[in-house]
Design a protein around this motif. Structure first.
Motif, PDB file in Angstrom:
ATOM      1  N   PHE A 111       0.829  -1.202   0.000  1.00 51.07           N
ATOM      2  CA  PHE A 111       0.000   0.000   0.000  1.00 51.07           C
ATOM      3  C   PHE A 111       0.869   1.259   0.000  1.00 51.07           C
ATOM      4  N   ALA A 112       1.932   1.260   0.792  1.00 47.93           N
ATOM      5  CA  ALA A 112       2.847   2.408   0.843  1.00 47.93           C
ATOM      6  C   ALA A 112       3.512   2.623  -0.518  1.00 47.93           C
ATOM      7  N   MET A 130       0.944   4.104  -2.894  1.00 48.54           N
ATOM      8  CA  MET A 130       0.724   5.532  -2.612  1.00 48.54           C
ATOM      9  C   MET A 130       1.907   6.371  -3.089  1.00 48.54           C
ATOM     10  N   LEU A 163       1.548   6.616  -6.787  1.00 50.01           N
ATOM     11  CA  LEU A 163       0.447   7.522  -7.088  1.00 50.01           C
ATOM     12  C   LEU A 163       0.881   8.973  -6.907  1.00 50.01           C
ATOM     13  N   GLY A 164       1.704   9.220  -5.896  1.00 50.26           N
ATOM     14  CA  GLY A 164       2.225  10.568  -5.675  1.00 50.26           C
ATOM     15  C   GLY A 164       3.076  11.042  -6.847  1.00 50.26           C
TER      16      GLY A 164
END
Length: 196
Positions: free
Chosen positions: A24-25, A28, A31-32
């Motif tokens: 998940f990290a 993210m 995605l950033g």
């Protein structure tokens, strides 16, 4: 069930939870990194926030063939960011253009410093919804521009207003579109990016 079996099950669940958290990290983080290019793509496709469109010569020829008789006023605006030692202004503040026909606007930039400066122009259109219809065929804003000390250059923008503007009920009362540019120092100078 023995204590060692419970400890092994707990360890596997903790490992699985840790892996999910790490995945998940990473998601993210990815995605950033993707957010800026995705937002830029969204703005270019939709004209969101006054982002103008980029058109080809063929697109411009098709627009001219549409034969729209309406005209619209285009206002040209220019500024420089804080710390940018250039004078930058449009050669003509307003112009009336026929919708669908190509037109050219020119801006003048002067490097007032005693060193070469490379700049990049950001742009937008007001009203914001007009960005979807303001088509740039060629523009100095597509590349970085390098000016030598004291150098003065004229920078052209070849554009047209898409005839599809006639079908947009929200644009029916718009009589003027403002094209604004702001020149900023480029982060990395380029070897040959000057407009000719």
């Amino acid at each position: 069930m023995s204590a060692s079996t419970i400890d092994a099950d707990t360890s596997r669940r903790n490992l699985r939870t840790g892996l999910y958290a790490m995945l998940f990290a990473l998601f993210m983080l990815g995605l950033g990194y993707a957010a800026v290019p995705l937002y830029d793509l969204f703005c270019r496709v939709t004209g969101f926030a006054g982002t103008t469109q980029v058109a080809s010569e063929d697109d411009a020829a098709r627009a001219a063939a549409a034969g729209v008789n309406r005209t619209i006023s285009v206002r040209f605006d220019a500024s420089t960011a804080s710390g940018m030692p250039w004078t930058f202004k449009p050669d003509q503040v307003t112009e009336t253009v026929r919708i669908g026909e190509r037109d050219i606007a020119t801006y003048t930039a002067i490097n007032n410093s005693d060193a070469p400066i490379t700049g990049t122009a950001t742009f937008n259109v007001e009203p914001a919804q007009a960005g979807l219809y303001f088509q740039k065929v060629q523009c100095f804003c597509f590349t970085e521009q390098t000016l030598q000390p004291g150098e003065e250059v004229r920078m052209p923008v070849l554009f047209y207003v898409d005839p599809a503007i006639e079908e947009d009920e929200f644009m029916a009362d718009v009589e003027q579109i403002t094209l604004s540019y702001t020149f900023h120092r480029a982060k990395q100078p380029v070897s040959n990016g000057r407009a000719r």
